[in-house]
Design a protein around this motif. Structure first.
Motif, PDB file in Angstrom:
ATOM      1  N   GLU A  99       0.834  -1.209   0.000  1.00 22.83           N
ATOM      2  CA  GLU A  99       0.000   0.000   0.000  1.00 22.83           C
ATOM      3  C   GLU A  99       0.867   1.257   0.000  1.00 22.83           C
ATOM      4  N   GLU A 100       1.920   1.255   0.816  1.00 20.49           N
ATOM      5  CA  GLU A 100       2.818   2.406   0.863  1.00 20.49           C
ATOM      6  C   GLU A 100       3.541   2.583  -0.473  1.00 20.49           C
ATOM      7  N   GLU A 103       1.163   4.271  -3.010  1.00 24.67           N
ATOM      8  CA  GLU A 103       0.970   5.683  -2.674  1.00 24.67           C
ATOM      9  C   GLU A 103       2.216   6.509  -2.975  1.00 24.67           C
ATOM     10  N   LYS A 106       2.589   6.829  -6.767  1.00 23.51           N
ATOM     11  CA  LYS A 106       1.596   7.792  -7.263  1.00 23.51           C
ATOM     12  C   LYS A 106       2.076   9.219  -7.031  1.00 23.51           C
ATOM     13  N   SER A 107       2.608   9.489  -5.833  1.00 23.00           N
ATOM     14  CA  SER A 107       3.018  10.857  -5.513  1.00 23.00           C
ATOM     15  C   SER A 107       4.255  11.279  -6.290  1.00 23.00           C
TER      16      SER A 107
END
Length: 132
Positions: A99-100, A103, A106-107
């Motif tokens: 999950e990290e 994210e 994506k960033s």
């Protein structure tokens, strides 16, 4: 590198209807998973320097943008190690905090379809990593 050259030559022989909707003429495979997933470096044309991703299991087999530059790919990987999103377990096996990872990618790569989803035939396709 010999294996990458073999794969590059094999992609050049694909029939147009078997090439996942993309021309592999300017794409050189730089990473492969062994399960059909590829990262390609675009070495000429208007997309020169970009890194593309292809997996028959994701994005309906379409090739999508993963990183805008090779440098951005290495920066993203570095950040994953620095923030311990990629880490080695007690047996020395690399693990990913899924999950990290998504994210962070994506960033760091907001313009890239690989991390932010892509519309295919009107549907938004988003990569979902299995939870560990």
């Amino acid at each position: 590198i010999e294996l990458a050259i073999e794969h590059y030559k094999a992609f050049q022989k694909l029939e147009p209807d078997m090439n996942f909707g993309v021309s592999f003429e300017n794409l050189f495979p730089i990473f492969l998973s062994g399960g059909g997933e590829y990262y390609f470096y675009c070495f000429s044309g208007s997309d020169k320097g970009k890194i593309y991703y292809n997996s028959p299991a994701e994005f309906l087999g379409e090739t999508v943008l993963a990183f805008v530059t090779l440098e951005q790919m290495f920066i993203s990987i570095y950040e994953c190690y620095k923030r311990e999103v990629y880490y080695l377990d007690t047996n020395g096996i690399m693990k990913v905090k899924t999950e990290e990872h998504l994210e962070l990618m994506k960033s760091l790569n907001p313009e890239c379809q690989k991390w932010n989803g892509k519309e295919v035939d009107g549907e938004l396709i988003i990569i979902e990593f299995p939870k560990q």
